[in-house]
Design a protein around this motif. Structure first.
Motif, mmCIF file in Angstrom:
data_model
loop_
_atom_site.group_PDB
_atom_site.id
_atom_site.type_symbol
_atom_site.label_atom_id
_atom_site.label_comp_id
_atom_site.label_asym_id
_atom_site.label_seq_id
_atom_site.Cartn_x
_atom_site.Cartn_y
_atom_site.Cartn_z
ATOM 1 N N LYS A 110 0.848 -1.197 0.000
ATOM 2 C CA LYS A 110 0.000 0.000 0.000
ATOM 3 C C LYS A 110 0.883 1.246 0.000
ATOM 4 N N ILE A 111 0.746 2.047 -1.039
ATOM 5 C CA ILE A 111 1.581 3.243 -1.196
ATOM 6 C C ILE A 111 0.677 4.466 -1.250
ATOM 7 N N GLY A 112 0.778 5.293 -0.212
ATOM 8 C CA GLY A 112 0.077 6.572 -0.226
ATOM 9 C C GLY A 112 0.812 7.546 -1.128
ATOM 10 N N VAL A 113 0.077 8.216 -2.012
ATOM 11 C CA VAL A 113 0.730 9.086 -2.996
ATOM 12 C C VAL A 113 0.171 10.508 -2.932
ATOM 13 N N VAL A 114 1.088 11.436 -3.042
ATOM 14 C CA VAL A 114 0.795 12.862 -3.186
ATOM 15 C C VAL A 114 1.618 13.336 -4.376
ATOM 16 N N TRP A 115 1.067 14.191 -5.218
ATOM 17 C CA TRP A 115 1.803 14.603 -6.410
ATOM 18 C C TRP A 115 1.796 16.119 -6.628
ATOM 19 N N GLN A 116 0.868 16.811 -6.032
ATOM 20 C CA GLN A 116 0.754 18.255 -6.266
ATOM 21 C C GLN A 116 1.081 19.006 -4.985
ATOM 22 N N GLY A 117 2.111 19.850 -5.049
ATOM 23 C CA GLY A 117 2.439 20.693 -3.911
ATOM 24 C C GLY A 117 1.686 21.998 -3.968
ATOM 25 N N SER A 118 2.104 22.925 -3.149
ATOM 26 C CA SER A 118 1.458 24.229 -3.078
ATOM 27 C C SER A 118 1.554 24.954 -4.420
ATOM 28 N N THR A 119 0.493 25.680 -4.731
ATOM 29 C CA THR A 119 0.494 26.522 -5.929
ATOM 30 C C THR A 119 0.737 27.986 -5.578
#
Length: 529
Positions: free
Chosen positions: A375-384
Motif C-alpha cells: 500500500k503506497i500513499g501518494v501525493v503529487w501536487q504541492g502548493s500553488t
C-alpha cells in the motif's frame, strides 16, 4: 520696494543657463527658483517644466515630477528625454504600464536611446512581460554593449525564463562593468544557487554584503546556501537576519526575553511563535519537544488547522492560535530554535518519530484501506502559492504509472485540493484508489492523512508538507526532488538526517522526472523481491 532679484534685462536663456549650473551643483532650491522665474515670464517654456521635473525627481517627489513632465510635453515641442523622464516618474509611482508607453515614445523619437530600451525592459519585467523585457534589454545592449543596467535587467529576464546559465553570464557582465552594483552580485548569487553551485553563490552574496553589511536579504539567501551545504551552525546563525527582511513582518520578533540557548529552561514558560508554512511548523515542532524535555513549560503557536495533529507531539505542549501571544518568561521564533540548540549535522535531532496519529483514526483507516498488497500513499501536487512554484514542488501523477503497474502495488491517493483533476485523466490501465469524501473533510488538516499514512507501507511525495508529516510519523517515505532542491534536503544525499525513514530521489536533469521514478520503481521491486 525690494529690488527685483531677476532684472528684466536678464533674458530667459541666461536664467536657464544659471539654473542649470546650480542644478548640476545640487543647489536644487535656487535652481527651482530660476526655472520658476522662466515660467513666470514664459508659461509655455517646455524645458523649464522639464528641468523642474528633474529637480522634483532628485528630491524624491515623483508625483510632482510626473505633473511637470506632462506640462513639458504639453508645452512642446516634446523631446525624447522628456518622454523618457516622464517614464521614470511613472515607474517611481508604480504606474509601469504607462511608463512603457512613455519609453516607447522616447525610442520612436530617438531610436539609439539605449537607456530608454533598458528602462522599458525594467517596466515590462515588473509587469510580468518577460519575453518583451528580454527583447528590450537585448535592444539596449545592441546599441550600448557597456550598459551595466541592461545586462542586469537581461539577467533578470533570463532568470524568469529559467535560462540560468545565460542569466549568469548577464549578471557576470553587469558585475564586471559595475563592481559596486550590489544587485549584480546578489542576483548572480541567486542564479548560482539555482544552478546548484552553492559555494560560488556564497561568494557572490559575500561580495554583495561587503558593499552593504546590513543587506538583510543577502544574509538571508546566504544562510540558505550555508544550510544546503550542510554548514548548519553557520547557516542557522546567519538565518537570524530574516527578521530584518521586508517579508518577515511579525512584530513578535521584537519581543523581549529571547531564549538564545544559554538560559536555563527548567520551570520557565517558553513561548514559541510560528514562522513560514505548514511544512516548516511540522518539521521544526520537534524542537518544542526538546525544550519540554529540558523542563520548559512550552506553549507553541500554530495555525489552527494543525492543532489536532500537533496534539500528537511527544511531551506536554500547550497550543495557541498562530497570532496569539500568551504570557511567557522566555520566547523564541520557531526557526530560531535550531540555532539556540546549536544544531549541526552531527547532533541534528533526526528522531524516528515525534508525532503520533490519533489511534482511533488509524484503526478506521486501516480497516477502510485493508491489508492487501503493498500500500503506497501518494501525493503529487504541492502548493500553488508563488513562493513554492520556483521550487518545483509537484510532479505529474502519470509519472507513477509504472510504479502502479508493479504486481501487488496499490496506489492510494492522499492528495487534497490541488491536483485532484489529474485523477480524471490517468493513463490507460493506471488505477489510483481514493479514500472518499470523509477523508480529512473538517477544519483539522492532516488528522486523517496522518492516520492513513500509518495504514500504508510507503508514502511517495514531492517536497510538500505531507513529506514532513510522513517523516514526523516515522512512515517510510520516498521523496521526489527537483534538480536543485530546497535547503533542508542538503546536496547530493539520498537520505535525510531529519527523518531516518526517508529516502530522497533527485532529478539529474532539470525538469525531467523519468529517472527519479525509474529509481523509485526499482526500489519497490526490490521491496517485493
Amino acid at each position: 520696494m525690494p529690488a527685483d532679484p531677476f532684472p528684466p534685462e536678464v533674458d530667459t536663456a541666461s536664467l536657464m543657463e544659471a539654473a542649470a549650473a546650480m542644478h548640476r551643483q545640487g543647489q536644487f532650491g535656487p535652481a527651482s527658483g530660476l526655472y520658476s522665474e522662466v515660467l513666470r515670464r514664459d508659461p509655455s517654456h517646455a524645458e523649464a517644466y522639464h528641468q523642474l521635473g528633474l529637480v522634483a525627481m532628485q528630491v524624491r517627489q515623483p508625483e510632482k515630477a510626473a505633473e511637470l513632465f506632462a506640462l513639458a510635453l504639453g508645452a512642446g515641442p516634446p523631446t525624447a528625454a522628456m518622454y523618457a523622464n516622464f517614464g521614470e516618474a511613472l515607474m517611481a509611482l508604480g504606474r509601469r504600464f504607462e511608463a512603457v508607453g512613455e519609453y516607447t515614445r522616447a525610442i520612436e523619437m530617438q531610436p539609439d536611446l539605449a537607456e530608454a530600451y533598458g528602462r522599458k525592459g525594467d517596466a515590462e519585467l515588473a509587469l510580468g512581460r518577460v519575453a518583451d523585457a528580454r527583447l528590450s534589454f537585448e535592444q539596449a545592449l545592441a546599441r550600448k554593449p557597456g550598459l551595466a543596467s541592461a545586462h542586469l535587467g537581461l539577467g533578470g529576464a533570463l532568470s524568469a525564463e529559467g535560462r540560468f546559465d545565460a542569466a549568469l553570464a548577464a549578471f557576470q557582465a553587469a558585475a564586471a562593468l559595475n563592481p559596486s552594483s550590489l544587485a549584480a552580485h546578489f542576483n548572480r548569487g541567486n542564479v548560482l544557487r539555482a544552478l546548484g553551485r552553492v559555494d560560488e553563490a556564497i561568494a557572490s552574496y559575500d561580495a554583495a554584503i561587503a558593499l552593504n553589511p546590513e543587506f538583510a536579504i543577502g544574509h538571508h539567501n546566504r544562510a540558505f546556501c550555508l544550510l544546503q551545504a550542510g554548514r548548519l551552525a553557520e547557516g542557522f546563525a546567519e538565518y537570524e537576519w530574516r527578521a530584518k527582511c521586508p517579508t518577515f513582518e511579525d512584530p513578535r520578533y521584537g519581543l523581549p526575553n529571547r531564549w538564545t540557548g544559554a538560559e536555563d529552561l527548567a520551570g520557565k514558560r517558553l513561548f514559541i511563535f510560528p514562522e513560514l508554512f505548514l511544512g516548516d511548523v511540522i518539521q521544526f515542532s520537534r524542537y518544542a519537544t526538546m525544550a519540554a524535555a529540558r523542563g520548559a513549560k512550552v506553549t507553541l503557536g500554530a495555525p489552527k488547522a494543525l492543532h489536532g495533529l500537533l496534539r500528537g507531539l511527544t511531551g506536554e505542549i500547550d497550543l495557541v492560535d498562530e497570532g496569539a501571544t500568551p504570557d511567557f518568561d522566555l520566547q523564541a521564533p520557531l526557526m530560531s530554535l535550531p540555532h539556540a540548540f546549536g544544531t549541526t549535522l552531527e547532533n541534528l535531532p533526526g528522531v524516528a518519530r515525534y508525532i503520533s496519529a490519533d489511534p482511533a483514526r488509524v484503526a478506521k483507516w486501516r480497516e477502510r484501506i485493508g491489508p492487501e498488497g503493498l500500500k503506497i500513499g501518494v501525493v503529487w501536487q504541492g502548493s500553488t502559492q508563488p513562493y513554492a512554484l520556483p521550487l518545483a514542488r509537484s510532479f505529474p501523477l502519470s509519472m507513477l504509472a509504472r510504479v502502479g503497474a508493479i504486481p501487488l502495488v496499490r496506489l492510494i491517493s492522499l492528495q487534497k485540493v490541488n491536483g485532484l483533476d489529474q485523477l480524471e485523466s490517468l493513463p490507460a490501465g493506471m488505477t489510483v484508489e481514493t479514500l472518499g469524501d470523509d477523508f480529512d473533510p473538517g477544519p483539522d488538516m492532516f488528522m486523517d492523512t496522518a492516520a492513513a499514512m500509518e495504514a500504508c507501507d510507503f508514502v511517495i511525495t514531492p517536497d510538500t508538507s505531507t513529506a514532513h508529516l510522513a517523516g514526523a510519523l516515522g512512515v517510510r517515505t520516498l521523496v521526489a526532488l527537483p534538480y536543485v532542491a530546497d535547503w533542508r534536503w542538503l546536496m547530493g544525499r539520498t537520505d535525510s538526517p531529519w527523518y531516518p525513514y526517508m529516502w530522497l530521489y533527485r532529478q539529474t536533469e532539470r525538469g525531467v522526472w523519468d529517472g527519479v521514478f525509474a529509481e523509485i520503481e526499482n526500489r519497490l521491486w526490490a521491496e517485493l523481491a
